[in-house]
Design an enzyme around this catalytic site. Structure first.
Site, PDB file in Angstrom:
ATOM      1  N   ARG A   1       1.692  22.073  23.902  1.00  0.00           N
ATOM      2  CA  ARG A   1       2.545  22.171  25.090  1.00  0.00           C
ATOM      3  C   ARG A   1       2.062  23.300  25.984  1.00  0.00           C
ATOM      4  NH1 ARG A   1       7.634  20.997  25.395  1.00  0.00           N
ATOM      5  NH2 ARG A   1       7.155  21.379  27.564  1.00  0.00           N
TER       6      ARG A   1
ATOM      7  N   LYS B   1       3.574  11.637  37.899  1.00  0.00           N
ATOM      8  CA  LYS B   1       3.799  11.096  36.547  1.00  0.00           C
ATOM      9  C   LYS B   1       4.929  11.834  35.817  1.00  0.00           C
ATOM     10  CE  LYS B   1       0.372  13.758  33.966  1.00  0.00           C
ATOM     11  NZ  LYS B   1      -0.755  13.720  33.042  1.00  0.00           N
ATOM     12  N   ASP B   2       5.342  13.012  36.318  1.00  0.00           N
ATOM     13  CA  ASP B   2       6.456  13.753  35.705  1.00  0.00           C
ATOM     14  C   ASP B   2       7.822  13.306  36.228  1.00  0.00           C
ATOM     15  OD1 ASP B   2       4.635  15.333  34.345  1.00  0.00           O
ATOM     16  OD2 ASP B   2       4.696  16.969  35.809  1.00  0.00           O
TER      17      ASP B   2
ATOM     18  N   ARG C   1      -2.787  25.489  27.595  1.00  0.00           N
ATOM     19  CA  ARG C   1      -3.340  24.511  26.647  1.00  0.00           C
ATOM     20  C   ARG C   1      -4.831  24.732  26.403  1.00  0.00           C
ATOM     21  NH1 ARG C   1      -2.176  19.052  28.929  1.00  0.00           N
ATOM     22  NH2 ARG C   1      -1.489  20.103  30.811  1.00  0.00           N
TER      23      ARG C   1
ATOM     24  N   ARG D   1       1.578   8.650  24.748  1.00  0.00           N
ATOM     25  CA  ARG D   1       0.621   7.647  25.232  1.00  0.00           C
ATOM     26  C   ARG D   1      -0.802   7.996  24.786  1.00  0.00           C
ATOM     27  NH1 ARG D   1      -2.969   8.154  29.166  1.00  0.00           N
ATOM     28  NH2 ARG D   1      -2.046  10.139  29.789  1.00  0.00           N
ATOM     29  N   ARG D   2      -1.186   9.268  24.968  1.00  0.00           N
ATOM     30  CA  ARG D   2      -2.541   9.674  24.562  1.00  0.00           C
ATOM     31  C   ARG D   2      -2.681   9.610  23.050  1.00  0.00           C
ATOM     32  NH1 ARG D   2      -2.366  14.691  28.784  1.00  0.00           N
ATOM     33  NH2 ARG D   2      -3.186  13.595  30.607  1.00  0.00           N
TER      34      ARG D   2
ATOM     35  N   CYS E   1      13.854   4.940  27.868  1.00  0.00           N
ATOM     36  CA  CYS E   1      13.423   5.566  26.607  1.00  0.00           C
ATOM     37  C   CYS E   1      11.941   5.873  26.747  1.00  0.00           C
ATOM     38  CB  CYS E   1      13.643   4.601  25.446  1.00  0.00           C
ATOM     39  SG  CYS E   1      12.487   4.785  24.089  1.00  0.00           S
TER      40      CYS E   1
END
Length: 304
Positions: free
Chosen positions: A144, A81-82, A150, A126-127, A235
């Site tokens: 972050r 996903k990165d 975290r 998104r979250r 974007c």
């Protein structure tokens, strides 16, 4: 001819190293010689800036791309996903490993805040958007750092909870008791999947790594990432996508939200899994045609 040692490039966070060691043990089980080379990424170094301000495409992958292109490492392992949907010239996606848990979870201090006011930490648009869509009275704050950082920040701050990808916490065995699965939240495209990239010109490493590819995961993540690429066009935006294959059918759920979560456009479809090519694109175009184009313009302006 002596077999060359495949140098595996990775970030040096605990989760990234776990992923690299997983690939290492699979390659070595097939008889290849490997070594792990860890590299610090810009994304890990700049912890004070939200991700989307960093010209996001590939903030966590750029350093390893450069190391591969310069010939310092042969392959690189990433959380899929990165990885930007367009890879740098000369670098190819060679294997997607069997997918882990795709879900997001909420790690909380206590849960009564869900019925009233509260602050939830996440660095993901998104979250944030999906949380505000469901809990419009809450605040969302940026967070972050790697998983361990975290988790510690959540303890040290007056927030009620933070959102994590379940796979990451399970992989490095730091999943706390005090969590709930957010089964209503659509994950990031390719969440829970690991990808290995190689240099197109390096046939030895490419052929070795291809042996690790898991086709069902490759198909599902392909659909999700195609959906993402067509929707956002480079974007960053609050986009969720999840494809699953059950009995030769591919089930897909995708969504685009406004940053404040007030607008949500979603699609849910099932097709025979053999027809997956172009399906992610078709689902994205459906959302663009239903008002998604205007929403993307608005998001770009708000993030500018």
């Amino acid at each position: 001819m002596e077999m060359k040692t495949i140098r595996i490039g990775t970030r040096d966070s605990q989760l990234a190293l776990w992923q690299a060691h997983t690939v290492q043990s699979e390659l070595e089980a097939l008889g290849f010689k490997t070594e792990i080379v860890s590299v610090k990424s810009t994304g890990d170094l700049l912890l004070n800036k939200p991700l989307y301000e960093l010209g996001i495409t590939g903030i966590f992958t750029k350093t390893l791309d450069v190391a591969m292109i310069n010939g310092n490492v042969d392959i690189a392992v990433h959380s899929m996903k990165d990885v930007p949907t367009r890879l740098p010239k000369g670098i190819i996606q060679t294997a997607v490993l069997p997918r882990a848990n795709t879900r997001d979870i909420l790690v909380y201090k206590e849960l009564d805040f869900l019925n009233g006011e509260g602050t939830v930490a996440t660095g993901s648009l998104r979250r944030q958007a999906q949380w505000l869509n469901k809990y419009p009275t809450h605040n969302v704050t940026d967070i972050r750092g790697n998983v361990n950082t975290r988790l510690k920040k959540l303890q040290d701050n007056p927030w009620n909870a933070a959102i994590f990808a379940k796979a990451g916490l399970e992989r490095i065995e730091v999943l706390p008791e005090n969590h709930i699965d957010l089964d209503w939240m659509i994950p990031a495209p390719a969440q829970g999947a690991m990808v290995v990239v190689t240099m197109e010109s390096d046939s030895f490493s490419t052929e070795a790594v291809q042996k690790l590819n898991h086709l069902p995961t490759e198909i599902c993540t392909h659909v999700e990432r195609e959906f993402l690429q067509v929707l956002e066009g480079g974007c960053t935006a609050p986009i969720g996508a999840l494809a699953t294959i059950v009995n030769d059918n591919l089930h897909f759920e995708g969504m685009l939200l406004s940053l404040d979560g007030k607008q949500k456009m979603a699609t849910k479809k099932t097709i025979p899994s053999k027809d997956y090519k172009g399906f992610g694109k078709a689902c994205a175009i459906e959302i663009l045609d239903r008002g998604g184009r205007e929403l993307m313009v608005k998001i770009k302006k708000e993030l500018a």
